[in-house]
Scaffold this active site. Structure first.
Site, mmCIF file in Angstrom:
data_model
loop_
_atom_site.group_PDB
_atom_site.id
_atom_site.type_symbol
_atom_site.label_atom_id
_atom_site.label_comp_id
_atom_site.label_asym_id
_atom_site.label_seq_id
_atom_site.Cartn_x
_atom_site.Cartn_y
_atom_site.Cartn_z
ATOM 1 N N ASP A 1 36.018 37.437 43.909
ATOM 2 C CA ASP A 1 37.064 38.286 44.521
ATOM 3 C C ASP A 1 36.959 37.820 46.019
ATOM 4 O OD1 ASP A 1 39.094 39.835 44.774
ATOM 5 O OD2 ASP A 1 37.913 41.404 45.454
ATOM 6 N N HIS B 1 43.209 30.066 46.673
ATOM 7 C CA HIS B 1 42.864 30.071 45.141
ATOM 8 C C HIS B 1 42.497 28.407 44.912
ATOM 9 C CE1 HIS B 1 44.253 33.947 44.442
ATOM 10 N NE2 HIS B 1 45.587 33.821 44.633
ATOM 11 N N LEU C 1 25.133 24.918 28.961
ATOM 12 C CA LEU C 1 25.835 26.184 29.479
ATOM 13 C C LEU C 1 27.017 26.431 28.820
ATOM 14 C CD1 LEU C 1 25.428 28.179 31.948
ATOM 15 C CD2 LEU C 1 27.248 26.869 33.180
HETATM 16 C C1 IPE Z 1 39.545 41.263 40.031
HETATM 17 O O1 IPE Z 1 39.988 41.085 41.245
HETATM 18 C C2 IPE Z 1 39.939 40.374 39.378
HETATM 19 C C3 IPE Z 1 39.408 38.993 39.427
HETATM 20 C C4 IPE Z 1 38.612 38.531 40.294
HETATM 21 C C5 IPE Z 1 40.076 37.918 38.613
HETATM 22 P P1 IPE Z 1 41.167 42.022 41.910
HETATM 23 O O2 IPE Z 1 41.392 41.533 43.166
HETATM 24 O O3 IPE Z 1 42.259 41.905 40.889
HETATM 25 O O4 IPE Z 1 40.578 43.498 41.900
HETATM 26 P P2 IPE Z 1 41.143 44.975 42.600
HETATM 27 O O5 IPE Z 1 42.562 44.763 42.472
HETATM 28 O O6 IPE Z 1 40.603 44.704 43.920
HETATM 29 O O7 IPE Z 1 40.384 45.949 42.165
HETATM 30 C C1 IPE Z 2 40.145 36.775 43.283
HETATM 31 O O1 IPE Z 2 40.788 36.755 44.672
HETATM 32 C C2 IPE Z 2 41.223 36.037 42.355
HETATM 33 C C3 IPE Z 2 42.152 36.498 41.630
HETATM 34 C C4 IPE Z 2 42.238 37.694 41.267
HETATM 35 C C5 IPE Z 2 42.852 35.635 40.748
HETATM 36 P P1 IPE Z 2 42.125 37.633 45.151
HETATM 37 O O2 IPE Z 2 43.389 37.024 44.860
HETATM 38 O O3 IPE Z 2 42.013 38.962 44.595
HETATM 39 O O4 IPE Z 2 41.736 37.710 46.497
HETATM 40 P P2 IPE Z 2 41.739 38.976 47.562
HETATM 41 O O5 IPE Z 2 40.851 39.936 47.039
HETATM 42 O O6 IPE Z 2 43.252 39.489 47.661
HETATM 43 O O7 IPE Z 2 41.058 38.656 48.740
HETATM 44 MG MG MG Z 3 41.099 40.727 44.972
#
Ligand code: IPE
Ligand code: IPE
Ligand code: MG
Length: 229
Positions: free
Chosen positions: A11, A28, A123
């Protein structure tokens, strides 16, 4: 020694980019490079057998269309171009989650990479795609019921996308929540939450988490080895 199953909620990509005044998708892009680095690092260690990475949740479809389609493209490109990374490092690729909602191109790329890397023995990298822990359990229950077999933990586990229990769960990005990841498999996982945003996560930080993990006594509901019984 039992080898470890490490799972990561990757995240913080969006915030990483926003903090630099860039578009979320830039985060990303870098995030996908970190996936490669961390996976290679894990494949070189002798104590990790599975690495499960949360890449796209069943809830992430709620994001703006632009971001979702960028993520889909990035994913397809990654899977199509990273074959040699997997083969060179002996990594077996597997997708978990309900991939039937993805485009034909993406589903094809997933199947191809799974097939080409099937002999990887250093792995297993499980990439969670359109994955939700609740969704996985419901799909498993359906299949178990259809099979007519007895409904118990051992049988239900056979129908999950992944049955290996998680030893270490890491979440980057500063939040301490599970967000519907691997609900069944984390029942006795050790949890690590780090403020580091995913694009800044490094093999060194993973190394530190592993070192911390080895200092923890896991009791699984039993008693400490050193206690007087
Ligand atoms: C969790 O992150 C999903 C992934 C890392 C793929 P999110 O950004 O979607 O989670 P929330 O919304 O903060 O709980
Ligand atoms: C996690 O990073 C990746 C995905 C959920 C695809 P986020 O896109 O949720 O990044 P933040 O949490 O908004 O910073
Ligand atoms: Mg996120």
């Amino acid at each position: 020694m039992e080898k470890l199953h490490v799972a990561i909620i990757m995240d913080g990509n969006g915030r990483w980019a926003e903090r630099r005044g860039e578009k979320r998708i830039e985060g990303h892009k870098i995030g996908s490079e970190v996936v490669r680095q961390i996976t290679q690092f894990a494949s070189k260690r002798d104590d990790i057998s599975q690495l499960t990475l949360y890449a796209f949740s069943t809830e992430n479809w709620k994001r703006p269309k632009m971001e979702v389609s960028f993520l889909m493209q990035l994913l397809a490109r990654y899977l199509e171009h990273e074959t040699s990374t997997y083969l060179d490092s002996g990594i077996r690729f597997r997708a978990i989650g309900d991939i039937s909602r993805f485009s034909d191109r993406l589903q094809q790329a997933i199947k191809e990479l799974e097939y080409k890397t099937r002999n990887g023995d250093r792995l297993v990298q499980n990439l969670a795609l359109n994955y939700g822990g609740k969704n996985e359990i419901v799909r498993a229950v359906r299949r178990l019921v259809d099979s007519g077999n007895r409904i118990d933990e051992t049988n239900l586990e056979k129908y999950l996308d992944i049955s290996t229990p998680v030893d270490i769960l890491i979440r980057t990005g500063g939040n301490s929540r599970i967000s519907n990841f691997l609900l069944w498999q984390i029942s006795y996982a050790e949890l690590f939450f780090t403020p580091t945003l995913w694009p800044d996560f490094t093999p060194e930080e993973l190394q530190q988490i592993l070192e911390k993990f080895y200092t923890i006594e896991r009791r699984f509901g039993g008693l400490s080895n050193s206690s007087n019984r």
